[in-house]
Write an enzyme that holds these catalytic residues in place. Sequence first.
Site, short mmCIF file in Angstrom:
data_model
loop_
_atom_site.label_atom_id
_atom_site.label_comp_id
_atom_site.label_asym_id
_atom_site.label_seq_id
_atom_site.Cartn_x
_atom_site.Cartn_y
_atom_site.Cartn_z
CB THR A 1 -0.83 0.09 1.26
OG1 THR A 1 0.02 0.03 2.51
CG2 THR A 1 -1.62 -1.09 1.61
CD GLU B 1 -5.31 -2.43 1.65
OE1 GLU B 1 -5.65 -1.85 0.52
OE2 GLU B 1 -4.75 -1.63 2.54
CE LYS C 1 -15.90 12.32 12.18
NZ LYS C 1 -14.38 11.97 12.42
CD1 TRP D 1 -18.92 12.90 9.99
CD2 TRP D 1 -19.17 11.17 8.72
NE1 TRP D 1 -18.37 11.87 10.62
CE2 TRP D 1 -18.50 10.97 9.70
CE3 TRP D 1 -19.56 10.23 7.80
CZ2 TRP D 1 -18.18 9.50 10.22
CZ3 TRP D 1 -18.99 8.95 7.92
CH2 TRP D 1 -18.37 8.54 9.12
P1 ADP Z 1 -3.63 3.73 -1.65
O1 ADP Z 1 -4.43 5.34 -2.35
O2 ADP Z 1 -3.64 3.91 -0.17
O3 ADP Z 1 -2.14 3.59 -2.39
P2 ADP Z 1 -4.97 2.05 -2.88
O4 ADP Z 1 -4.41 2.63 -4.32
O5 ADP Z 1 -5.09 0.79 -2.99
O6 ADP Z 1 -4.28 2.65 -1.90
O7 ADP Z 1 -6.40 2.91 -3.21
C1 ADP Z 1 -7.61 2.49 -2.49
C2 ADP Z 1 -8.44 3.78 -1.99
O8 ADP Z 1 -8.38 4.61 -3.52
C3 ADP Z 1 -9.74 3.29 -1.63
O9 ADP Z 1 -9.66 2.85 -0.20
C4 ADP Z 1 -10.35 4.44 -1.97
O10 ADP Z 1 -10.23 5.56 -0.84
C5 ADP Z 1 -9.76 5.29 -3.18
N1 ADP Z 1 -10.64 4.97 -4.42
C6 ADP Z 1 -10.38 3.82 -5.23
N2 ADP Z 1 -11.12 3.95 -6.22
C7 ADP Z 1 -12.05 5.01 -6.02
C8 ADP Z 1 -13.09 5.51 -6.78
N3 ADP Z 1 -13.63 5.09 -7.94
N4 ADP Z 1 -13.70 6.56 -6.06
C9 ADP Z 1 -13.15 7.09 -5.00
N5 ADP Z 1 -12.00 6.54 -4.15
C10 ADP Z 1 -11.50 5.63 -4.69
#
Ligand code: ADP
Length: 542
Positions: free
Chosen positions: A186, A331, A439, A444
């Site tokens: 991640t 994940e 918040k 929210w």
């Molecule tokens: P990180 O950004 O922590 O590296 P990831 O690339 O796995 O992790 O991204 C996952 C996160 O990206 C999701 O938990 C969500 O917050 C956001 N995300 C992914 N796709 C979308 C989407 N279509 N719209 C909004 N948020 C999204």
Amino acid sequence: MLGSMMQQPLLVSSLLTHAERHHGEQEIVSRRVEGDLHRYTFAQMASRARRLANALGALGVKPGTRVATLAWNGHRHLELYYAVSGSGAVLHTLNPRLHPDQVTWIADDAEDEVIFFDLSFLPLVEAIAPRARTLRHYIALTDRAHMPAQTRIPNLLCYEDLLATQLDRFEWPVFDENTASSLCYTSGTTGNPKGALYSHRSTVLHTYAIALPDSLSCSARDVILPVVPMFHVNAWGLPYAACMVGAKLVLPGPFLDGKSLHTLFEGEGVTMSAGVPTVWQGLLAHVEANNLGFSTMRRTVIGGSACPPAMMQAFQERYDVDVLHAWGMTEISPLGTACTLKPRQLRLPAQAQLALKSKQGRVVFGVDMKIVGEDGRELPRDGRAAGELLVRGPWVVSRYFKGAGGDPLVDGWFPTGDVATIDADGFMQITDRSKDVIKSGGEWIGSIDLENIAMSHPEVAMAACIAARHPKWDERPLLVVVRKPGSTLDREALLAHFEGRIAKWWTPDDVVFVDAIPLGATGKMLKNKLREQFADHLLQAA
Ligand code: ADP
């Protein structure tokens, strides 16, 4: 009573064997780091993957050995996808956009022993090599003619030399489908990154799922260009899906600007693409400025962060390109939901369809999801109640690599850290990440809604909405905006654009215009950086 069907393990190598046998003539086109286009077929790729598997054996790679890559989307990276996992080792795709300290930390944590890298990352590899504790072999993904004349890396090997000395004969081993196939960390926006360790089984099941028609819909008739990097959650699984269905694959290498991408789309007859919203901005700007269009591209998958409806509309109305909004995370391998409409919804007026398509969509079969309130109790699927999104399924992590961070599950569910609603039709909509939520006086405010409205203003290039400290309400929304070139848009005009589009109390308290919004290693806006910078903006203004 047990069923009496065969126990055939689901293995990544079977995707390659299938592609070679049934789609051997299908093309893979790659823009190489050197700038030229490389073309070959699935049959040739499979042959080279076998040579590579032999080469890995010669380097001492054993089942379970972590083999790292620092590479763009290209044919050699694809060969590694199949040869490393296929031979029972673990492919670890490192993200080259991270800081060298972080790359070193991740390589150490993964205990990577071998690293293959594109020459564009030579300086990065030189920076990590003296410090990385477990790396034994360094291989440059190039041929002899392009090997660097000088480097600080001792015993640097040449990829094409390694393959040239190996035979094309290799039997892909058969093993337990739960064996680890690849590892992806991640991005670690909070704390150290953690590894998601995929298995052969989870990867093959996820590949079936993404290929489905109401999911990403991949077929042998498609020409797929993943802009999403192969170092970001396996390019959302598209390199596997291309083999499963026999689609032509076009890999853009490091050339991700609008002009290069558009040339490749048109030149190779690309029908489908995929990437995060920020990459499409460059492409749309280029197409718009040069009065171009898309002659073969009919759909693009946008995910990774919320796709602004204005972007969807531009693709749809101006260029006849359907945007498929999808949601997932590292994940979850990564696909969780995709937003394809149901037949009844296709008869709705265009505006109503757009509103639906801005949601993140329905789960693909295999993933189960629910939203819960702060007390952990499930919330209704009414499209209004917002709560934390939890998921479970065979391609969702059960724990992080080496147990980092302890047990992440809550009663068998994985908490995503996203806040969402789910409507009666099962369409999920992310309103925020729990750490980005604003918040205001205990209520929210979803930052994504506010960003989407800002982005629908014709003079806004990029917008982030963050929580800024407020003397009375604790937090209030602050809009950080990059204007389009030449625009003189001011605060009042932009805030007026919110009128009637949102409850009045949701209107941002102020607007800060900036030259650029910082982007993270996967092209997402780094809102935590903006929060650090502007947290006190409203206190100072008060
Ligand atoms: P990180 O950004 O922590 O590296 P990831 O690339 O796995 O992790 O991204 C996952 C996160 O990206 C999701 O938990 C969500 O917050 C956001 N995300 C992914 N796709 C979308 C989407 N279509 N719209 C909004 N948020 C999204």
